[in-house]
Design an enzyme around this catalytic site. Sequence first.
Site, PDB file in Angstrom:
ATOM      1  N   PHE A  68       0.721  -0.832  -0.218  1.00  0.00           N
ATOM      2  CA  PHE A  68       0.111  -0.005   0.133  1.00  0.00           C
ATOM      3  C   PHE A  68       0.970   1.101   0.286  1.00  0.00           C
ATOM      4  CE2 PHE A  68      -2.596   3.373   1.916  1.00  0.00           C
ATOM      5  CZ  PHE A  68      -3.899   3.257   1.097  1.00  0.00           C
ATOM      6  N   ASP A  92       9.489   2.590   2.197  1.00  0.00           N
ATOM      7  CA  ASP A  92       8.062   3.094   2.086  1.00  0.00           C
ATOM      8  C   ASP A  92       7.942   3.130   3.807  1.00  0.00           C
ATOM      9  OD1 ASP A  92       5.874   4.002   2.771  1.00  0.00           O
ATOM     10  OD2 ASP A  92       4.423   3.276   1.303  1.00  0.00           O
ATOM     11  N   LYS A 146       3.052   9.197   8.121  1.00  0.00           N
ATOM     12  CA  LYS A 146       2.289   8.952   9.610  1.00  0.00           C
ATOM     13  C   LYS A 146       2.298   9.766  10.521  1.00  0.00           C
ATOM     14  CE  LYS A 146      -0.505   5.609   7.829  1.00  0.00           C
ATOM     15  NZ  LYS A 146      -0.510   4.618   6.116  1.00  0.00           N
TER      16      LYS A 146
HETATM   17  C1  LIG Z   1      -0.860   4.822   5.025  1.00  0.00           C
HETATM   18  C2  LIG Z   1       0.079   4.783   3.721  1.00  0.00           C
HETATM   19  C3  LIG Z   1       0.665   5.535   2.545  1.00  0.00           C
HETATM   20  C4  LIG Z   1      -0.314   6.937   3.038  1.00  0.00           C
HETATM   21  O1  LIG Z   1      -0.432   7.765   3.571  1.00  0.00           O
HETATM   22  P1  LIG Z   1      -1.430   9.242   3.136  1.00  0.00           P
HETATM   23  O2  LIG Z   1      -0.743   9.926   4.512  1.00  0.00           O
HETATM   24  O3  LIG Z   1      -2.823   8.056   3.223  1.00  0.00           O
HETATM   25  O4  LIG Z   1      -1.319   9.337   1.914  1.00  0.00           O
HETATM   26  C5  LIG Z   1       1.503   5.536   2.160  1.00  0.00           C
HETATM   27  N1  LIG Z   1       2.500   3.601   2.214  1.00  0.00           N
HETATM   28  C6  LIG Z   1       2.047   3.173   3.825  1.00  0.00           C
HETATM   29  C7  LIG Z   1       3.472   2.392   3.762  1.00  0.00           C
HETATM   30  C8  LIG Z   1       1.437   3.494   4.581  1.00  0.00           C
HETATM   31  O5  LIG Z   1       0.940   2.784   5.382  1.00  0.00           O
END
Ligand SMILES: *Cc1c(COP(=O)(O)O)cnc(C)c1O
Length: 398
Positions: free
Chosen positions: A137, A222, A251
């Site tokens: 994700f 990520d 986050k």
């Molecule tokens: C939550 C998340 C995203 C997206 O972040 P947003 O602030 O909602 O755009 C991208 N990568 C990972 C691993 C995430 O957990």
Amino acid sequence: MEKKLIDESRKYLMNTYNRLPVVIRKGSGMKVWSADGREYLDFVGGIAVNCLGHCHPKVVIAVQKQAQRLLHVSNLYYIEPQIKLAKLLIDHSFADRVFFCNSGAEAIEAAIKLARKYAKDQLSHDKYEIITAFGSFHGRTLAALSATGQEKLQKGFEPLVQGFKHVPFNDINALKKAITRHTCAVMLEPIQGEGGVKMPEEGYLKEVRDLCHDHNLLLILDEVQTGIGRTGKLFAYEHFHIQPDIITLAKGLGGGVAIGAMLAREHIAQSFQPGSHASTFGGNPLACAASIATIETILEDGFILDSCSRMGQYLMNGLEGLKKDFPSIIANVKGLGLMVGMELTRPCANIVDLCLEKGILVNCTAGNVLRFTPPLIVTEKEIDHLIDILEDIFGGLV
Ligand SMILES: *Cc1c(COP(=O)(O)O)cnc(C)c1O
């Protein structure tokens, strides 16, 4: 009162979330309170956002002070808190330079653009492809969504952005086979979050690092969910004895305030020059002040990272105990630090509802994985309470 608010929410907001029937109005530490005054113990923590708990005094005071001094100024000018935050991140990571934005998806967009630009500048004009993992994700904007390895999230939004290829997570041979002369980077979550707290197998990330090195590919990690202390270290890559080329953060980065960042090594960062990329709000004084307070608190108090590791283990032990008692319901317990998943043998949405009724916030991801991403300040007593409640709930199911 809650019912009226919920009715209005259902009427006026786009219907993009499956929300639980509670309006949360106030928070402090591990606790939140609903508009009706009910108290909840928060094991979601904004999905790994509220790393210091709700309204941590150091973050609140930093925001208050900054709000009185300067809320916003364009990136046409130098911005003090942005410079200080960049230095803080650089001093404690592999990276040499930072680009600030406002969310995880934006950090991913910046990473994708930098990887492509670097490959075109330094290697060849037809290197642009990025390999990512199934079950990953990376966010909801179009390029981030195209990078995401989940068809169900992409359906209806085609045509997607070109130049992404997906391979199974933890399969080094599949990754090897997917590399072509067009490949410029591999992008992975060190631990897949939304995909169900899927852990990398022993040695996998090291093998990926070596493979990237051998094929002259960038390794983008990520760390939007795993970063900022979540796994017991400031960044998850530190657990795996590897150094990435680029990481994305968001986050937990602002301790509850919206901010994202993309960090890279010097020779890669050089591919961004004035005009390459930008964000109006990226690195604004308010968000940076919150982030500085958050990171300084985590670091100055070595205690918080230690406690995160210990409480993570304590939580996993508690859940393992439940697994012994309820083998027909619980399939697997996994995680690192306070990023913990409990895989059930059945869908977990109704468990989330039952927890809510009993005053506990938990999250369900990937359909059957109960996910726990509480503030890093969670205590044994609070974890004991969670385990008691879960025991109660599971006891009622068998
Ligand atoms: C939550 C998340 C995203 C997206 O972040 P947003 O602030 O909602 O755009 C991208 N990568 C990972 C691993 C995430 O957990």
